[in-house]
Design a protein around this motif. Structure first.
Motif, PDB file in Angstrom:
ATOM      1  N   ILE A 134      34.541   7.863  -6.568  1.00 11.26           N
ATOM      2  CA  ILE A 134      35.905   8.362  -6.120  1.00 11.26           C
ATOM      3  C   ILE A 134      35.567  10.044  -6.072  1.00 11.26           C
ATOM      4  CG2 ILE A 134      38.161   9.038  -7.446  1.00 11.26           C
ATOM      5  CD1 ILE A 134      38.065   6.123  -7.389  1.00 11.26           C
ATOM      6  N   LEU A 135      34.757  10.291  -7.350  1.00 12.27           N
ATOM      7  CA  LEU A 135      34.621  11.650  -6.847  1.00 12.27           C
ATOM      8  C   LEU A 135      33.302  12.085  -6.605  1.00 12.27           C
ATOM      9  CD1 LEU A 135      36.663  13.607  -9.625  1.00 12.27           C
ATOM     10  CD2 LEU A 135      37.136  14.166  -6.637  1.00 12.27           C
ATOM     11  N   PRO A 136      32.581  12.995  -6.575  1.00  9.80           N
ATOM     12  CA  PRO A 136      31.234  13.727  -5.841  1.00  9.80           C
ATOM     13  C   PRO A 136      31.247  14.557  -7.642  1.00  9.80           C
ATOM     14  CG  PRO A 136      31.937  14.813  -4.593  1.00  9.80           C
ATOM     15  CD  PRO A 136      32.701  13.743  -4.837  1.00  9.80           C
ATOM     16  N   ARG A 137      29.479  14.048  -7.672  1.00  3.79           N
ATOM     17  CA  ARG A 137      29.219  14.604  -9.102  1.00  3.79           C
ATOM     18  C   ARG A 137      29.586  15.953  -9.427  1.00  3.79           C
ATOM     19  NH1 ARG A 137      24.632  11.983 -11.975  1.00  3.79           N
ATOM     20  NH2 ARG A 137      23.979  13.352 -14.030  1.00  3.79           N
ATOM     21  N   SER A 138      29.258  16.848  -8.556  1.00  3.35           N
ATOM     22  CA  SER A 138      29.924  18.441  -8.821  1.00  3.35           C
ATOM     23  C   SER A 138      31.087  18.489  -8.600  1.00  3.35           C
ATOM     24  CB  SER A 138      29.063  19.706  -7.513  1.00  3.35           C
ATOM     25  OG  SER A 138      29.160  19.278  -5.523  1.00  3.35           O
ATOM     26  N   ALA A 139      31.711  18.311  -8.056  1.00  2.00           N
ATOM     27  CA  ALA A 139      33.449  18.159  -7.523  1.00  2.00           C
ATOM     28  C   ALA A 139      33.762  17.725  -8.918  1.00  2.00           C
ATOM     29  CB  ALA A 139      34.045  17.324  -6.339  1.00  2.00           C
ATOM     30  N   VAL A 164      42.199  16.465 -13.288  1.00  2.00           N
ATOM     31  CA  VAL A 164      40.431  16.541 -12.988  1.00  2.00           C
ATOM     32  C   VAL A 164      41.158  15.566 -11.788  1.00  2.00           C
ATOM     33  CG1 VAL A 164      38.483  15.825 -13.664  1.00  2.00           C
ATOM     34  CG2 VAL A 164      39.831  16.979 -14.974  1.00  2.00           C
ATOM     35  N   PHE A 165      41.607  14.469 -12.084  1.00  2.00           N
ATOM     36  CA  PHE A 165      41.572  12.742 -10.905  1.00  2.00           C
ATOM     37  C   PHE A 165      43.222  13.009  -9.924  1.00  2.00           C
ATOM     38  CE2 PHE A 165      39.152  11.624 -14.528  1.00  2.00           C
ATOM     39  CZ  PHE A 165      37.531  11.606 -13.895  1.00  2.00           C
ATOM     40  N   LEU A 166      43.309  13.820  -9.894  1.00  2.00           N
ATOM     41  CA  LEU A 166      44.372  14.620  -9.218  1.00  2.00           C
ATOM     42  C   LEU A 166      44.566  14.112  -7.762  1.00  2.00           C
ATOM     43  CD1 LEU A 166      48.161  14.886  -9.276  1.00  2.00           C
ATOM     44  CD2 LEU A 166      47.016  17.196  -9.011  1.00  2.00           C
ATOM     45  N   GLY A 167      45.237  13.001  -7.337  1.00  2.00           N
ATOM     46  CA  GLY A 167      44.501  12.835  -5.853  1.00  2.00           C
ATOM     47  C   GLY A 167      43.569  12.497  -5.757  1.00  2.00           C
TER      48      GLY A 167
END
Length: 268
Positions: free
Chosen positions: A204-209, A128-131
């Protein structure tokens, strides 16, 4: 080879995916416990937030040790004792909940004990958090670097297990003041207060992403089937009664007497 072809080739186990949107956390916990105890299927439950700020404690949690009870009572913050272990969290619309409910043989070679299950989930969230961020599993927490953004809890029965996580996509700093620093804290916390210990996924990431990546990662381990929430039917022969519950105001008031300052204020 496409993902669909890969699934067919290795015959991945079936997992039902249920997407919820701001369902009250108590309702979610009741659903999860029912599926754990009365279903024989594998499930992934994703609840995108819950409306009202609510404190959720593990099954053995003690309010006097974990909560600023006078503030909780003053501001009428509901407190739930859930059916699983783990620590205490305060959740609201900024929390994303992800739960995996599985048969013991659903994941090949996975021993049905807390640490192997934690290790397997960390591999899934590696995808999920790759990159996107320095993701790690530290003790029983998901962290970016040395800051926590995901708290985990589990329950393991004879034939099944549940692993559920409250992810801090965002949070209100004020809400964290309702929680005490626990006496039993992970070593890496180093006695830091909440504001120095936790962080937000939204940086770090958008919610939908985040949600899309979680589903995609699960798809590498299971053959996924989307199920509408109203299509979940409990076993007609089950006598299921959920154990997660809201603590009564009287219980919280009684817990104040367990605090040294509570005793002083009551006798003064």
């Amino acid at each position: 080879m496409t993902v669909a072809q890969f699934r067919n080739f290795i015959k991945l186990p079936l997992m039902n995916v249920v997407m919820l949107n701001r369902i009250p956390i108590l309702q979610q916990l009741h659903l999860e416990e029912r599926l754990l105890r009365t279903s024989s299927d594998n499930w992934c439950i994703i609840n995108d937030g819950t409306n009202d700020p609510t404190i959720v404690m593990g099954v053995s949690g003690k309010p006097a040790e974990l909560l600023e009870i006078k503030s909780v009572l003053r501001d009428k913050i509901p407190v739930i004792k859930r059916f699983t272990g783990g620590g205490t969290v305060i959740v609201d619309h900024g929390t994303i909940f992800v739960s995996f409910i599985c048969n013991k043989d659903a994941v090949p070679d996975l021993q049905p004990y807390p640490q192997p299950i934690m290790a397997w989930t960390s591999l899934l969230y590696d995808e999920v958090f790759l990159g996107a961020g320095n993701f790690k599993l530290r003790e029983n927490d998901y962290v970016f670097g040395n800051r926590k953004f995901g708290g985990n809890a589990q329950s393991i029965t004879k034939n099944r297990w549940i692993h559920h996580t409250s992810f801090l996509w965002d949070y209100d700093d004020k809400s964290m003041t309702y929680l005490k620093n626990p006496k039993r804290a992970p070593q890496y916390r180093l006695a830091r207060n909440h504001s120095d210990f936790i962080c937000r996924i939204k940086d770090i990431l958008p919610r939908s992403a985040f949600i899309e990546r979680t589903i995609k990662a699960a798809e590498h381990h299971f053959s996924l089937k989307s199920i509408a929430p109203d299509a979940i039917v409990s076993s007609p022969n089950s006598n299921f009664a959920p154990s997660s519950r809201i603590l009564a105001e009287e219980e919280l008031k009684a817990a104040v007497l367990d605090e040294p300052e509570g005793l002083l204020s009551e006798s003064s």
